[in-house]
Design an enzyme around this catalytic site. Structure first.
Site, PDB file in Angstrom:
ATOM      1  N   ASP A 106       0.810  -1.229   0.000  1.00 61.17           N
ATOM      2  CA  ASP A 106       0.000   0.000   0.000  1.00 61.17           C
ATOM      3  C   ASP A 106       0.839   1.272   0.000  1.00 61.17           C
ATOM      4  OD1 ASP A 106      -2.224  -1.663   0.112  1.00 61.17           O
ATOM      5  OD2 ASP A 106      -2.230  -1.661   2.300  1.00 61.17           O
ATOM      6  N   GLY A 133      -4.576  -4.246  -3.827  1.00 58.90           N
ATOM      7  CA  GLY A 133      -5.530  -3.191  -4.170  1.00 58.90           C
ATOM      8  C   GLY A 133      -4.725  -1.982  -4.577  1.00 58.90           C
ATOM      9  N   HIS A 134      -4.717  -1.664  -5.862  1.00 57.09           N
ATOM     10  CA  HIS A 134      -3.879  -0.582  -6.382  1.00 57.09           C
ATOM     11  C   HIS A 134      -4.775   0.578  -6.830  1.00 57.09           C
ATOM     12  CE1 HIS A 134      -0.536  -3.767  -7.264  1.00 57.09           C
ATOM     13  NE2 HIS A 134      -0.781  -3.584  -5.987  1.00 57.09           N
ATOM     14  N   GLN A 151       1.864  -6.182  -3.209  1.00 58.95           N
ATOM     15  CA  GLN A 151       2.317  -6.276  -1.810  1.00 58.95           C
ATOM     16  C   GLN A 151       3.613  -5.477  -1.619  1.00 58.95           C
ATOM     17  OE1 GLN A 151       1.172  -9.605  -3.368  1.00 58.95           O
ATOM     18  NE2 GLN A 151      -0.725  -8.681  -2.740  1.00 58.95           N
ATOM     19  N   LYS A 208       1.950   2.101  -5.026  1.00 57.44           N
ATOM     20  CA  LYS A 208       2.517   1.526  -6.264  1.00 57.44           C
ATOM     21  C   LYS A 208       1.611   1.776  -7.459  1.00 57.44           C
ATOM     22  CE  LYS A 208       2.333  -2.497  -4.337  1.00 57.44           C
ATOM     23  NZ  LYS A 208       2.013  -2.135  -2.948  1.00 57.44           N
TER      24      LYS A 208
HETATM   25  P1  GDP Z   1      -0.742   0.309  -3.516  1.00 61.23           P
HETATM   26  O1  GDP Z   1      -1.322  -0.972  -3.042  1.00 61.23           O
HETATM   27  O2  GDP Z   1       0.720   0.399  -3.254  1.00 61.23           O
HETATM   28  O3  GDP Z   1      -1.073   0.604  -4.960  1.00 61.23           O
HETATM   29  O4  GDP Z   1      -1.421   1.455  -2.652  1.00 61.23           O
HETATM   30  P2  GDP Z   1      -2.977   1.585  -2.270  1.00 61.23           P
HETATM   31  O5  GDP Z   1      -3.718   2.077  -3.444  1.00 61.23           O
HETATM   32  O6  GDP Z   1      -3.473   0.363  -1.609  1.00 61.23           O
HETATM   33  O7  GDP Z   1      -2.883   2.674  -1.119  1.00 61.23           O
HETATM   34  C1  GDP Z   1      -2.306   3.904  -1.326  1.00 61.23           C
HETATM   35  C2  GDP Z   1      -3.362   4.979  -0.970  1.00 61.23           C
HETATM   36  O8  GDP Z   1      -2.738   6.215  -0.852  1.00 61.23           O
HETATM   37  C3  GDP Z   1      -4.426   5.146  -2.038  1.00 61.23           C
HETATM   38  O9  GDP Z   1      -5.629   5.509  -1.424  1.00 61.23           O
HETATM   39  C4  GDP Z   1      -3.868   6.276  -2.892  1.00 61.23           C
HETATM   40  O10 GDP Z   1      -4.902   6.993  -3.555  1.00 61.23           O
HETATM   41  C5  GDP Z   1      -3.224   7.124  -1.839  1.00 61.23           C
HETATM   42  N1  GDP Z   1      -2.049   7.892  -2.260  1.00 61.23           N
HETATM   43  C6  GDP Z   1      -1.043   7.539  -3.110  1.00 61.23           C
HETATM   44  N2  GDP Z   1      -0.079   8.479  -3.146  1.00 61.23           N
HETATM   45  C7  GDP Z   1      -0.496   9.468  -2.296  1.00 61.23           C
HETATM   46  C8  GDP Z   1       0.081  10.702  -1.877  1.00 61.23           C
HETATM   47  O11 GDP Z   1       1.178  11.106  -2.264  1.00 61.23           O
HETATM   48  N3  GDP Z   1      -0.641  11.436  -0.965  1.00 61.23           N
HETATM   49  C9  GDP Z   1      -1.841  11.027  -0.473  1.00 61.23           C
HETATM   50  N4  GDP Z   1      -2.472  11.792   0.402  1.00 61.23           N
HETATM   51  N5  GDP Z   1      -2.406   9.863  -0.856  1.00 61.23           N
HETATM   52  C10 GDP Z   1      -1.736   9.089  -1.738  1.00 61.23           C
HETATM   53  P1  IMO Z   2      -0.942  -4.203  -2.210  1.00 57.19           P
HETATM   54  O1  IMO Z   2      -0.489  -4.765  -3.539  1.00 57.19           O
HETATM   55  C1  IMO Z   2      -0.991  -4.591   2.142  1.00 57.19           C
HETATM   56  C2  IMO Z   2      -1.158  -8.669   3.743  1.00 57.19           C
HETATM   57  C3  IMO Z   2      -2.431  -9.072   4.459  1.00 57.19           C
HETATM   58  C4  IMO Z   2      -1.873 -10.051   5.474  1.00 57.19           C
HETATM   59  C5  IMO Z   2      -0.771 -10.754   4.682  1.00 57.19           C
HETATM   60  C6  IMO Z   2      -1.188 -12.091   4.084  1.00 57.19           C
HETATM   61  O2  IMO Z   2      -2.236  -3.475  -2.291  1.00 57.19           O
HETATM   62  O3  IMO Z   2       0.158  -3.421  -1.561  1.00 57.19           O
HETATM   63  P2  IMO Z   2      -2.747 -12.751   2.017  1.00 57.19           P
HETATM   64  O4  IMO Z   2      -4.205 -12.508   1.765  1.00 57.19           O
HETATM   65  O5  IMO Z   2      -1.858 -12.196   0.977  1.00 57.19           O
HETATM   66  O6  IMO Z   2      -2.437 -14.185   2.314  1.00 57.19           O
HETATM   67  O7  IMO Z   2      -2.432 -11.958   3.403  1.00 57.19           O
HETATM   68  O8  IMO Z   2      -0.409  -9.866   3.649  1.00 57.19           O
HETATM   69  N1  IMO Z   2      -1.357  -8.149   2.367  1.00 57.19           N
HETATM   70  C7  IMO Z   2      -1.266  -6.865   2.032  1.00 57.19           C
HETATM   71  N2  IMO Z   2      -1.056  -5.766   2.807  1.00 57.19           N
HETATM   72  N3  IMO Z   2      -1.102  -4.473   0.795  1.00 57.19           N
HETATM   73  C8  IMO Z   2      -1.292  -5.555   0.009  1.00 57.19           C
HETATM   74  O9  IMO Z   2      -1.263  -5.506  -1.322  1.00 57.19           O
HETATM   75  C9  IMO Z   2      -1.411  -6.824   0.635  1.00 57.19           C
HETATM   76  N4  IMO Z   2      -1.615  -8.074   0.178  1.00 57.19           N
HETATM   77  C10 IMO Z   2      -1.558  -8.874   1.253  1.00 57.19           C
HETATM   78  O10 IMO Z   2      -3.042  -7.959   5.077  1.00 57.19           O
HETATM   79  O11 IMO Z   2      -1.263  -9.362   6.527  1.00 57.19           O
HETATM   80 MG    MG Z   3      -2.893  -1.625  -1.832  1.00 55.42          MG
END
Ligand code: GDP
Ligand code: IMO
Ligand code: MG
Length: 442
Positions: A19, A46-47, A234, A22
């Site tokens: 999270d 979840g991207h 991840q 990416k």
């Molecule tokens: P990922 O799994 O690495 O793609 O990240 P996620 O989408 O799960 O979580 C990142 C969250 O931070 C999302 O809600 C993005 O919209 C938000 N986000 C990404 N970059 C920034 C930033 O520079 N500032 C803020 N405030 N939010 C950001």
């Molecule tokens: P992105 O790509 C954050 C965590 C879960 C749990 C552990 C194992 O959005 O960064 P799983 O269902 O994979 O067997 O769970 O890994 N986890 C993540 N945490 N971002 C993710 O993906 C994750 N994918 C799995 O919360 O701790």
């Molecule tokens: Mg994510």
């Protein structure tokens, strides 16, 4: 000075526990790549991408497909839930994006990717909630059990899904085995193989037009001078080998996973870009030395809107952990860092950064290989002054407050890796490159 050009292939991955943003960075950089390939994980990811205020969360499909010029590939290292894939294709269709249509030839699935079946979720749910079992806090998507079957040579690959007689036999045998285990160990109600077969035959028909030999597709594309970005899911510390085992996911999310998870060899990988938040978050159980349980942790959670994009669970928040970042840079051979969510720290009066660990009174930078080792870690912090001004939406380095610049310079110096890009908000536009990286992209 000789300006380096952007390599024909780059891995973009999470440098922490996922999270990191990416999805957003892949979306920004996909403008420069012909193909974006996912190499590990499944719909546990979840991207999030926000373009002109419109939000889209992708779980299995690479974020590159949001640009009609970019082809998306789901590599062999991914575990594919066909229902989740089709739901995501519908999302693309509803958003008016051409990639949903197989005729557009913009989205491909590896014939060697593993398939997630309902019994994987059944086993995971039962095991996660069973008395006496170590709870990992998984996303409950069946990811772990699907990878278990892969390694056990008992999995169903996408190519097998398309072979109806093999599919029927596989589902019958697997249901017999999994139902027996789940009933004996967890008292779970059995799943019906006939109903499962009928459901999966329908999925097979719908996903067949996307299926191909993606290793061949990617290697031929590189042969022909096309560029490929590998989209990590991840984060490094969730890697099955290098992460905080057993509190990890079940795949190699580190850069090595890009090789085995796509069939493109290591000499063809041009660079590795690690994405790191300006602080740290983690979802689920497991060690987190710099976790902050006080008001500052709450502030980061609130300002960062730190709730999981997949499960909606609150993310645990804490301070940037440099020993972990250095470790992540080492195991990934990271060349560039992207620092996200700078704006989230705007209201902090003081910022802690963990520069080293103390174990039994001695300073150490070594990341423990076991969970008990993590319990003995005492983070050693350097406290710097917060910039206490808005950085939200800033897209020029010189416009950042001086203290924010110093914070970034500190991260680059202490992590040993150059910062290429900075993100100051969730929108695609709220991003900028530093001069050396910008020159490479130009
Ligand atoms: P990922 O799994 O690495 O793609 O990240 P996620 O989408 O799960 O979580 C990142 C969250 O931070 C999302 O809600 C993005 O919209 C938000 N986000 C990404 N970059 C920034 C930033 O520079 N500032 C803020 N405030 N939010 C950001
Ligand atoms: P992105 O790509 C954050 C965590 C879960 C749990 C552990 C194992 O959005 O960064 P799983 O269902 O994979 O067997 O769970 O890994 N986890 C993540 N945490 N971002 C993710 O993906 C994750 N994918 C799995 O919360 O701790
Ligand atoms: Mg994510």
């Amino acid at each position: 000075m000789i300006t380096k050009t952007l390599p024909k292939s780059a891995v973009i991955l999470g440098a922490q526990w996922g999270d990191e943003g990416k999805g957003k960075i892949v979306d920004v950089l996909s403008e420069k790549f012909d193909i974006v390939a996912r190499y590990a994980g499944g719909h546990n990811a979840g991207h999030t991408v926000i373009i002109e205020g419109k939000k889209i969360v992708l779980q299995l499909i690479p974020c590159g497909v949001l640009r009609p010029s970019c082809v998306g590939v789901i590599g062999n290292g991914v575990v594919l839930d066909p229902a989740a894939f089709l739901a995501e294709v519908k999302k693309l269709k509803d958003a008016g994006l051409p990639a949903h249509d197989p005729a557009a030839k913009q989205l491909f699935i590896s014939n060697r990717a593993q398939v997630i079946l309902p019994y994987h979720r059944m086993i995971e749910l039962a095991a996660e909630t069973a008395p006496g079992r170590q709870t990992i806090g998984t996303t409950r998507r069946g990811i772990g059990p699907a990878y278990e079957d892969k390694i056990h040579r008992n999995g169903l690959r996408v190519a097998d899904l398309l072979n109806t007689s093999l599919l029927r036999t596989h589902i019958n045998n697997a249901c017999h085995e999994k139902n027996t285990i789940a009933a004996a160990l967890f008292g779970t109600e059995p799943l019906d193989p006939k109903q499962m077969y009928e459901e999966y035959v329908r999925y097979a028909e719908q996903i067949a037009p996307y299926v191909t030999d993606t290793a061949e597709l990617l290697n031929k594309a590189l042969d022909n001078g096309k560029s490929v970005m590998f989209e990590g899911a991840q984060g490094a510390l969730l890697d099955i080998d290098h992460g905080t085992y057993p509190f990890v996911t079940s795949s190699n999310c580190t850069s090595g996973g890009a090789v085995t998870g796509t069939g493109v060899g290591p000499t063809r990988i041009g660079t590795v870009i690690g994405v790191s938040k300006a602080y740290v978050t983690r979802v689920g159980e497991g060690p987190f030395p710099t976790e902050d349980f006080g008001a500052e942790g709450e502030l980061l959670a609130r300002r960062g809107n730190e709730f999981g994009a997949v499960t909606g669970r609150p993310r645990r928040c804490g301070w940037l952990d440099l020993p972990l970042l250095r470790y992540s840079n080492m195991i990934n051979s990271t060349e560039w860092l992207v620092v996200t969510k700078m704006d989230v720290m705007d209201e902090l009066a003081e910022i802690n950064v963990c520069t080293t660990y103390k174990v039994d009174g001695k300073l150490t930078d070594t990341i423990p290989g076991d969970i008990r080792g993590f319990k003995t870690i005492e983070p050693v912090y350097t406290t710097v002054k917060g910039w206490n001004a808005s950085t939200a939406g800033i897209t020029e380095y010189d416009k950042l407050p001086k203290l924010a610049q110093e914070y970034l310079e500190f991260i680059a110096k202490e992590s040993g890796v150059k910062i290429g890009m900075i993100s100051t908000g969730p929108d695609r536009a709220e991003t900028f490159s530093l001069p050396e990286f910008a020159a490479m992209l130009a």
